[in-house]
Every structure is written in C-alpha cells, then in structure tokens.
Design a protein around this motif. Structure first.
Motif, short mmCIF file in Angstrom:
data_model
loop_
_atom_site.label_atom_id
_atom_site.label_comp_id
_atom_site.label_asym_id
_atom_site.label_seq_id
_atom_site.Cartn_x
_atom_site.Cartn_y
_atom_site.Cartn_z
N ARG A 99 4.24 125.13 10.16
CA ARG A 99 2.68 125.00 10.43
C ARG A 99 2.11 124.03 11.27
N ARG A 100 3.38 123.56 11.54
CA ARG A 100 2.75 122.20 12.42
C ARG A 100 3.63 121.91 14.26
N VAL A 101 2.30 120.82 15.21
CA VAL A 101 2.83 120.88 15.84
C VAL A 101 2.98 118.71 16.31
N LEU A 102 4.20 118.50 17.01
CA LEU A 102 4.18 117.77 16.94
C LEU A 102 4.77 116.96 18.47
N VAL A 103 2.86 116.26 19.39
CA VAL A 103 3.10 115.64 20.50
C VAL A 103 3.42 114.31 20.85
N SER A 104 4.51 114.16 21.36
CA SER A 104 4.77 112.33 21.89
C SER A 104 4.02 112.02 23.35
N PRO A 127 0.60 104.82 21.04
CA PRO A 127 1.12 104.59 20.62
C PRO A 127 1.78 105.09 19.23
N ASP A 128 0.89 106.32 19.23
CA ASP A 128 1.26 107.17 18.32
C ASP A 128 1.80 108.50 18.81
N LEU A 129 2.43 109.04 17.37
CA LEU A 129 2.85 110.35 17.75
C LEU A 129 1.63 111.63 16.56
N THR A 130 0.99 112.39 18.04
CA THR A 130 0.23 113.03 17.50
C THR A 130 0.98 113.83 16.81
N VAL A 131 -0.21 114.39 15.40
CA VAL A 131 0.09 115.89 14.70
C VAL A 131 -1.10 116.96 14.30
N LEU A 132 -0.57 118.17 15.12
CA LEU A 132 -1.94 118.82 15.15
C LEU A 132 -1.16 119.97 14.05
N ASP A 133 -2.48 120.40 13.24
CA ASP A 133 -1.92 121.72 12.45
C ASP A 133 -2.58 123.28 13.46
N ALA A 134 -0.98 123.71 13.29
CA ALA A 134 -0.83 124.67 14.05
C ALA A 134 -1.79 125.75 13.83
N HIS A 135 -2.82 125.67 13.18
CA HIS A 135 -2.99 127.01 12.22
C HIS A 135 -4.66 126.65 12.43
N THR A 136 -5.29 125.83 12.23
CA THR A 136 -6.39 125.33 12.52
C THR A 136 -6.83 125.18 14.62
N HIS A 137 -5.47 124.59 14.97
CA HIS A 137 -5.10 123.94 15.94
C HIS A 137 -5.91 122.56 16.23
N VAL A 172 -6.07 118.17 15.14
CA VAL A 172 -5.89 117.06 14.62
C VAL A 172 -5.93 116.82 13.32
N GLU A 173 -4.18 117.17 13.24
CA GLU A 173 -4.55 116.66 11.54
C GLU A 173 -3.85 114.90 11.26
N LYS A 174 -2.91 114.06 11.87
CA LYS A 174 -3.15 112.79 11.50
C LYS A 174 -2.71 111.79 13.13
N ARG A 175 -2.82 110.97 13.27
CA ARG A 175 -1.89 110.29 14.49
C ARG A 175 -1.37 109.61 13.44
N ILE A 176 -0.01 109.36 14.02
CA ILE A 176 0.80 108.16 12.99
C ILE A 176 2.13 107.25 14.47
N PRO A 177 0.67 106.13 14.06
CA PRO A 177 1.31 104.67 14.81
C PRO A 177 3.18 104.94 14.34
N ILE A 178 3.79 103.95 15.83
CA ILE A 178 5.17 104.93 16.10
C ILE A 178 5.56 103.81 16.79
N GLY A 179 5.10 103.25 17.84
CA GLY A 179 4.77 101.80 18.57
C GLY A 179 4.48 101.50 20.05
N HIS A 180 5.62 101.47 21.39
CA HIS A 180 4.00 102.14 21.97
C HIS A 180 4.62 102.90 23.42
N GLY A 181 4.91 103.93 22.62
CA GLY A 181 5.33 104.73 23.55
C GLY A 181 7.01 105.85 22.98
N ALA A 182 6.92 107.00 22.87
CA ALA A 182 7.35 107.53 22.73
C ALA A 182 8.05 108.75 23.99
N ALA A 183 8.90 109.66 23.91
CA ALA A 183 9.69 110.46 24.34
C ALA A 183 10.69 112.09 23.42
N GLY A 184 11.70 111.87 23.53
CA GLY A 184 12.40 112.94 22.59
C GLY A 184 12.09 113.19 21.40
#
Length: 376
Positions: free
Chosen positions: A293-298, A303-313, A315-327
């Motif tokens: 249903r969703r796609v997560l992009v770091s 500062p955010d983890l981007t959440v995409l709706d896989a059907h509508t393509h 952006v569903e939400k950007r979740i603040p998680i820090g100063h950057g992210a990888a895996g």
C-alpha cells in the motif's frame, strides 16, 4: 637444621590452612566459571528466532537486536567500512559488504547463533562490494569497482557467477526466487539494469567451415538454444540508488537522489512509465510496505521519512525522524518499520498503522544497512 616441636606444629597448622585457602579459592573459581558458562548458555537461549541486524559503520560492527525489547543482544566485528548486510535463509549466518568506495574486496561472515566472526570471503579483483541479498542458497552482491554483479556459493566456497553491467557504481541488487531475474541500480550512470536469464540460439559454424575433428555434429537446424543473460539498461534519474520491487512484481520504484524524483519502471515493458516529483533529494533507500500500500523513502539530506501512497503516487505524509536517514527494513508482519538515522546514531521505530515515530534505540555510531534474520 633441626626443627623444634613447636615449629613443626606451626608449619603443620599453616600447611593445612594454606590447603584450605587453596580449596576455597578453587571452589570459588569453579563456581564463577560455572556461573559464566550458565550466563553464556542463557544468553544463547535468549537469542530470538527473529532478529534485526544493523550495521554500525563507524564501529565496524554488526549489532544483533531483539525486536521485541529493542535491546542489542551482541555486537560482532565485521571489518573495515561495512555498508550492507544480508542473512541466510535459515537465519544462522550473516554476510556484510566491506565497501571502501572500491578500495576493499571482501564480505565479512558472521555466525548469528554463536555471535562470532567467521573467515571472510575474499572477492579478489571484484572490488567495492556493496549491495547484498541471499537467494536460492547463494549470496548475491554488487561490486562497484569492477562494474559487476556476482554470486557466491557457501556450499562450494566459490564465486560461481560474474556478470558485467558496463555501468558506473552498480550499487544495490534484487534477485527473484529461481535466480532468473536480477535488478541493479547504477548510481553515477543514472540507470537501472534489468538482467534476465533467457534461452538464446547459438549459431552454427560459418558456411563452408569444417568443424575440428572430434567435434560432435550439431542437430539439424543449428546447435539449439541455451540459457544466457540479457541486460536491458533503463535510463531513470540522476543518482539512482535506493529501489524496491512492488510485492506483485510488476513495478520497480527507483529513488533518484540528485533529482529528488522517483522513477517507476514497468517490468514487462522495461521502460519508465512515470516520474514522480516528490522532493526526495538525497534519497538513500526506498522500500514497499509488505502489503504494497505504501512506499517509504529515506533521505540523508533531510529530516523526514517520506511516505507515498503506492496507488495514487502522492505523498501521504512526511514523518520527522532526525537529521537524515539511510537503511530501511520492514517488520514481516507489517506493523513496524525501522529506519537507520545515521547522523543521529540511532534507529527510529515507525508505526506503520499510525505513521508516527514511536521510539528509537542505539546500536552504535552511524547505523546504516539493516536486514531481518529469521530462523525456522
């Protein structure tokens, strides 16, 4: 020299006293050793059948994490500049790429049951190993310095396949069960390689050429088909790095770090069908949720983890998680995701129902590659 009766009595008393002290000391040491052994056994028994494996790049270590308590069970050294990790299907062994931007050429091997490093795999001229996956009993890897992908067979202790991509920085890898389809991203070329095992017909000798003596006669119509690898190079966006295949296997979503876009490839047509302008500059990894249903992009640049709706393509939400992210790794039941916040030295815990960060835990400085390891 003669010893008096009183001296003899003193010597005997101290002798037996010393023996007593020795016995007590020996007993204490024995008890301590027994307790240590018991603790070790208990620790081994407490290791869960499912564990989260996280690379600590700066500490050159692999952390084995209990996903229920989010506590580090053990840390195992894995050599210089570790980047990615994969685990065997039985959950007993982990493999870690020693990258070094092309300077190194080994895969670290870890016994996940005994929490011990094993003999590393020397890849020789296949320098810069990075992306990893374990499919059909083999370790599949990319080697940036050699511009290839390859597979290593633990049963024979040999690299049994090497395929050149001809692309720059062949980085991450995906292999289908059955090992007939391979997908890689090539960061500096801005491309994706779709590599398929297909039947090809080999031509016979040129007209008028006599085959060497002893050569078996080919069947009528030519030598017939044999299996070979064919590569289709698909141009996506600049800095194509993190990618994932949709759970239904129809699409490949690729995060283009330099452009801040996501390219969607139709696997059947082997072409880009849409480019999403979603502002994910610095994108490092991209993962589908298990339900698709969703796609997560770091991103290492935001500062955010981007959440995409896989059907509508969208952006569903950007979740603040820090100063950057990888895996990024998904919990198999689809309830949580774990994101390595490398600049902040912790792993963020994401509730996939509420789309919120519910906690964090530390595994060592600069966490990066992660994988879920499960024992049957």
């Amino acid at each position: 020299m003669a010893i008096s009766a009183s001296d003899a009595k003193y010597i005997r008393a101290n002798h037996f006293s010393a023996i007593g002290r020795f016995k007590r000391s020996l007993s204490a040491a024995t008890i301590a050793a027994g307790l240590l052994l018991t603790c070790c056994i208990a620790a081994a028994q407490d290791t869960p059948n499912s564990a989260l494996l996280v690379i600590s790049k700066r500490e050159h270590a692999l952390a084995i994490v209990d996903p229920s308590s989010l506590k580090v069970i053990a840390k195992v050294p894995v050599g210089n500049d570790p980047h990615e990790v994969t685990a065997s299907a039985d959950g007993h062994t982990a493999y870690v790429s020693n990258y070094g931007s092309g300077a190194y050429h080994s895969l670290a091997v870890i016994d996940l049951v005994r929490h011990q490093p094993l003999t590393a795999i020397d890849l020789g001229a296949l320098t810069g190993p990075h992306g990893l996956t374990f499919v059909d009993g083999k370790v599949w890897f990319t080697a940036e310095g050699a511009k290839v992908i390859g597979s290593y067979d633990p049963a024979t202790s040999k690299v049994d396949l090497v395929l050149g991509t001809g692309q720059n920085r062949t980085h991450m890898i995906f292999v289908t069960p059955g090992s007939e389809h391979i997908i890689t991203t090539n960061v500096s070329s801005g491309t994706v390689s779709l590599i398929d095992k297909e039947a090809v017909r080999m031509p016979g000798p040129p007209p008028g050429m006599t085959p060497p003596a002893g050569t078996p006669r080919p069947p009528q119509g030519g030598p017939g088909p044999r299996m070979d690898w064919n590569q289709t190079v698909v141009r996506v966006g600049n800095g194509s790095e993190g990618f994932d295949v949709s759970p239904d296997g129809r699409e490949v979503w690729v995060a283009n770090a330099q452009d801040g876009t996501i390219s969607i490839i139709d696997r059947q047509n082997k072409s880009v069908v849409q480019t999403l302008q979603v502002n994910v500059t610095g994108a490092n990894r991209l993962k589908f949720t298990p339900d698709g249903r969703r796609v997560l992009v770091s991103s290492l640049s935001g500062p955010d983890l981007t959440v995409l709706d896989a059907h509508t393509h969208k952006v569903e939400k950007r979740i603040p998680i820090g100063h950057g992210a990888a895996g990024i790794v998904m919990q198999p039941d689809g309830k949580r995701a774990f994101v390595a916040c490398s600049p902040d030295n912790y792993v963020a815990v994401i509730d996939l129902n509420q789309l919120t960060m519910t906690g964090k835990f530390e595994v060592g400085d600069e966490p990066d590659g992660m994988i879920w390891a499960a024992r049957p």
